[in-house]
Enzyme design. Structure first.
Site, mmCIF file in Angstrom:
data_model
loop_
_atom_site.group_PDB
_atom_site.id
_atom_site.type_symbol
_atom_site.label_atom_id
_atom_site.label_comp_id
_atom_site.label_asym_id
_atom_site.label_seq_id
_atom_site.Cartn_x
_atom_site.Cartn_y
_atom_site.Cartn_z
ATOM 1 N N GLY A 90 -16.976 -33.219 -28.947
ATOM 2 C CA GLY A 90 -17.679 -32.594 -27.818
ATOM 3 C C GLY A 90 -17.157 -33.184 -26.530
ATOM 4 N N GLY A 92 -16.941 -35.538 -24.147
ATOM 5 C CA GLY A 92 -17.404 -36.911 -24.013
ATOM 6 C C GLY A 92 -17.214 -37.450 -22.609
ATOM 7 N N LYS A 113 -13.164 -33.237 -15.446
ATOM 8 C CA LYS A 113 -12.839 -34.241 -16.469
ATOM 9 C C LYS A 113 -12.923 -35.637 -15.858
ATOM 10 C CE LYS A 113 -9.283 -35.042 -19.996
ATOM 11 N NZ LYS A 113 -8.127 -34.396 -20.648
ATOM 12 N N GLY A 126 -16.892 -42.304 -20.659
ATOM 13 C CA GLY A 126 -17.027 -41.034 -19.949
ATOM 14 C C GLY A 126 -16.063 -40.871 -18.784
ATOM 15 N N ARG A 176 -10.300 -28.980 -13.905
ATOM 16 C CA ARG A 176 -9.472 -28.093 -14.732
ATOM 17 C C ARG A 176 -10.015 -26.673 -14.676
ATOM 18 N NH1 ARG A 176 -8.623 -30.550 -20.410
ATOM 19 N NH2 ARG A 176 -10.747 -29.916 -20.836
ATOM 20 N N ASP A 252 -9.428 -29.822 -32.033
ATOM 21 C CA ASP A 252 -10.332 -29.827 -30.876
ATOM 22 C C ASP A 252 -9.544 -29.726 -29.569
ATOM 23 O OD1 ASP A 252 -9.631 -32.515 -31.905
ATOM 24 O OD2 ASP A 252 -10.518 -33.204 -30.044
ATOM 25 N N ASN A 253 -8.232 -29.848 -29.648
ATOM 26 C CA ASN A 253 -7.412 -29.713 -28.442
ATOM 27 C C ASN A 253 -6.666 -28.380 -28.416
ATOM 28 O OD1 ASN A 253 -8.220 -32.226 -27.613
ATOM 29 N ND2 ASN A 253 -6.426 -33.280 -28.440
ATOM 30 N N ASP A 262 -5.758 -29.686 -23.005
ATOM 31 C CA ASP A 262 -6.090 -31.088 -23.269
ATOM 32 C C ASP A 262 -4.855 -31.973 -23.320
ATOM 33 O OD1 ASP A 262 -8.784 -31.262 -23.095
ATOM 34 O OD2 ASP A 262 -9.053 -32.117 -25.087
HETATM 35 P P1 AMP Z 1 -9.058 -36.515 -26.499
HETATM 36 O O1 AMP Z 1 -8.200 -37.407 -27.321
HETATM 37 O O2 AMP Z 1 -8.943 -36.765 -25.007
HETATM 38 O O3 AMP Z 1 -8.848 -35.065 -26.810
HETATM 39 O O4 AMP Z 1 -10.567 -36.874 -26.844
HETATM 40 C C1 AMP Z 1 -11.122 -36.767 -28.133
HETATM 41 C C2 AMP Z 1 -12.608 -36.919 -28.017
HETATM 42 O O5 AMP Z 1 -12.950 -38.187 -27.460
HETATM 43 C C3 AMP Z 1 -13.287 -35.881 -27.126
HETATM 44 O O6 AMP Z 1 -14.537 -35.598 -27.685
HETATM 45 C C4 AMP Z 1 -13.395 -36.606 -25.811
HETATM 46 O O7 AMP Z 1 -14.417 -36.091 -24.988
HETATM 47 C C5 AMP Z 1 -13.706 -38.014 -26.272
HETATM 48 N N1 AMP Z 1 -13.274 -39.027 -25.288
HETATM 49 C C6 AMP Z 1 -12.014 -39.383 -24.969
HETATM 50 N N2 AMP Z 1 -12.006 -40.363 -24.037
HETATM 51 C C7 AMP Z 1 -13.291 -40.630 -23.739
HETATM 52 C C8 AMP Z 1 -13.954 -41.536 -22.845
HETATM 53 N N3 AMP Z 1 -13.291 -42.366 -22.056
HETATM 54 N N4 AMP Z 1 -15.317 -41.507 -22.825
HETATM 55 C C9 AMP Z 1 -15.999 -40.680 -23.616
HETATM 56 N N5 AMP Z 1 -15.444 -39.833 -24.479
HETATM 57 C C10 AMP Z 1 -14.112 -39.781 -24.545
HETATM 58 MG MG MG Z 2 -9.599 -33.379 -26.450
#
Ligand code: AMP
Ligand code: MG
Length: 487
Positions: A90, A92, A113, A126, A176, A252-253, A262
């Site tokens: 989700g 995050g 973002k 976050g 974005r 998810d990407n 992403d």
């Molecule tokens: P990503 O690798 O950026 O596609 O992220 C994979 C998952 O981790 C997604 O659900 C993101 O929202 C969450 N995520 C990545 N970095 C963070 C962060 N710094 N804080 C919270 N959630 C994160």
């Molecule tokens: Mg992602």
């Protein structure tokens, strides 16, 4: 042109309700400031580019202010990460602020973002750091300028907020834009949590808003899946033809719209290397450059599994079978054009394959080779390029085949060769080291290099006087930058 307070909202995803997303307010950044904005992306919202420089712009996209009509939501989804199912992902660290429509009637998601923690943050803070926000901004806009479908980026807002990664960095936000932020993982979430009603609602939403032509077909969901397969085949063909490595092709990407989405540890190839792995954390090379093609199909099968409540398994399998031939046709078409060819011959796949082998063995710069090949008539260009190859005899043999092929392609067209080839072979691409130089300057408060690089990359096919330094092979240090997921 509109002022910032004149954006018109229509928050269609938020209206799906709490099973799909959670209301969360952005967490403001300290001392928000504009790092860079894209005039072209501003135009998508009918915004006057000048408003980017106003303090309220940095406040809006730095999480301090919000339009009354915005409804910030964190979306829930799941997905397959590096081949394993992760049941709870989700947004995050990103929020869908709302959906805006422009004068042309196009809807654009505004997604912020780095906007702070949400119920989906798991252990994360976050936040997004300046370096990764700049990389996402530059890549989105550069891919778009190359004609490769991508989410867009309106701006990067920097700040003084400390954020801890391997070391202390500064928080930033990137705004974005995309017609939708729905991912393959959205469908997987409702499928694996066994929520058939919500899954049907999601499918209906996507079909109605994003695949209206499929709605007219006898089997609308099957037509929609077919369209997703076709778009992904075309997208990945473009990545491969232009040397773009996504780096984290988790489901998810993957956007349901078939756009690049992403951005993490992505890279454009400098030297051609089919086995290149741009993500330092991808130890097995699952998402290596050449693996992107089969992984595209793997991801589509994961989506197909989640669509089994709507479409028969046989029809899904048959449609998945279209991916590879479609990919190959698109890829070959692009590579022919990159080689300056206007007709098709049966041996063209071998011509391309042999060239790539030679480039691989001699570490030839992928982008510059094609650009230089179009600089002059074929024979002259080949004579000059020969020096880049270790296996000169091998190259000579390829060059003879190519010259004969060009001759068969037509005399008349040869005259327009330069313009035709330069229109498809960029001179400027987002090389990792160029991004790194811009980031280093930005981290010390100088945003001029990010802005200049963004400008140069917005016209990648046009030779720009005084910008020669952006069209060079990387220095040695620039070839070995390690980019990881921690962003
Ligand atoms: P990503 O690798 O950026 O596609 O992220 C994979 C998952 O981790 C997604 O659900 C993101 O929202 C969450 N995520 C990545 N970095 C963070 C962060 N710094 N804080 C919270 N959630 C994160
Ligand atoms: Mg992602």
């Amino acid at each position: 042109m509109k002022a910032l307070d004149e954006l018109t909202f229509d928050n269609r995803f938020a209206r799906l309700g709490d099973a799909f997303s959670t209301h969360v307010l952005p967490e403001p950044l300290d001392e928000p400031r504009l790092v860079v904005a894209s005039d072209a992306a501003m135009a998508l919202l009918d915004l006057d580019p000048a408003v980017a420089e106003t303090p309220v712009f940095a406040e809006l996209f730095g999480g301090h202010k919000l339009w009354a009509e915005a409804e910030p939501r964190a979306m829930v989804y799941s997905g397959h990460q590096f081949g394993s199912y992760n049941p709870q992902l989700g947004d995050g660290r990103g929020l869908l602020l709302g959906e805006v429509y422009n004068r042309a009637g196009e809807h654009w998601d505004l997604h912020l973002k780095g906007a702070g923690q949400t119920p989906y943050s798991r252990m994360g803070d976050g936040r997004a750091v300046l370096r990764s926000s700049i990389r996402e901004f530059l890549a989105s806009e550069a891919l778009h300028a190359l004609g490769i479908p991508s989410s867009r980026a309106l701006c990067v807002i920097g700040s003084s907020t400390p954020v801890w990664r391997e070391k202390q960095e500064r928080g930033a936000m990137v705004l974005r834009l995309a017609h939708s932020h729905i991912r393959f993982g959205h469908f997987e979430y409702f499928y694996y949590t066994k929520k058939p009603e919500q899954q049907a609602e999601l499918a209906e939403h996507v079909l109605k808003l994003h695949f209206p032509e499929s709605q007219e077909q006898p089997e609308p969901y099957l037509a929609m899946f077919r369209e997703v397969v076709e778009r992904n085949a075309a997208l990945i063909a473009k990545w491969q033809a232009y040397g773009f490595c996504h780096g984290v092709m988790n489901t998810d990407n993957m956007s349901i719209l078939g756009i690049t989405f992403d951005f993490g540890p992505f890279a454009f190839l400098d030297d051609f290397d089919a086995h290149f792995v741009c993500n330092h954390s991808d130890h097995e090379g699952r998402y290596s450059f050449s693996n992107q093609v089969p992984i595209g199909q793997w991801n589509l099968s994961a989506l197909a599994q989640a669509l089994t409540p709507f479409i028969s398994v046989d029809a899904l399998k048959e449609t998945l079978g279209l991916y590879l031939p479609l990919y190959q046709a698109h890829y070959l078409d692009l590579m022919r054009r990159r080689l300056g060819l206007t007709t098709a011959e049966d041996d063209d796949p071998q011509l391309v394959e042999r060239l790539l082998q030679l480039m691989q063995n001699s570490s030839v710069d992928y982008t510059l080779f094609f650009r230089r090949l179009g600089d002059e008539p074929a024979a002259l260009a080949l004579a000059r390029l020969r020096d880049d190859f270790v296996d000169r005899l091998g190259f000579d043999a390829w060059a003879d085949t190519y010259k004969a092929r060009v001759a068969r392609d037509g005399e008349y067209r040869e005259e327009q060769r330069r313009a035709r080839m330069h229109a498809v072979n960029p001179l400027y691409i987002l090389r990792n080291y160029l991004a790194q130089n811009a980031i280093t300057a930005a981290e010390s408060g100088d945003y001029s290099e990010v802005r200049r690089l963004h400008e140069v990359l917005s016209k990648p096919f046009e030779e720009q006087p005084g910008m020669e330094q952006y069209a060079q092979r990387p220095p040695d240090w620039g070839k070995h930058l390690e980019i990881s997921c921690s962003s």
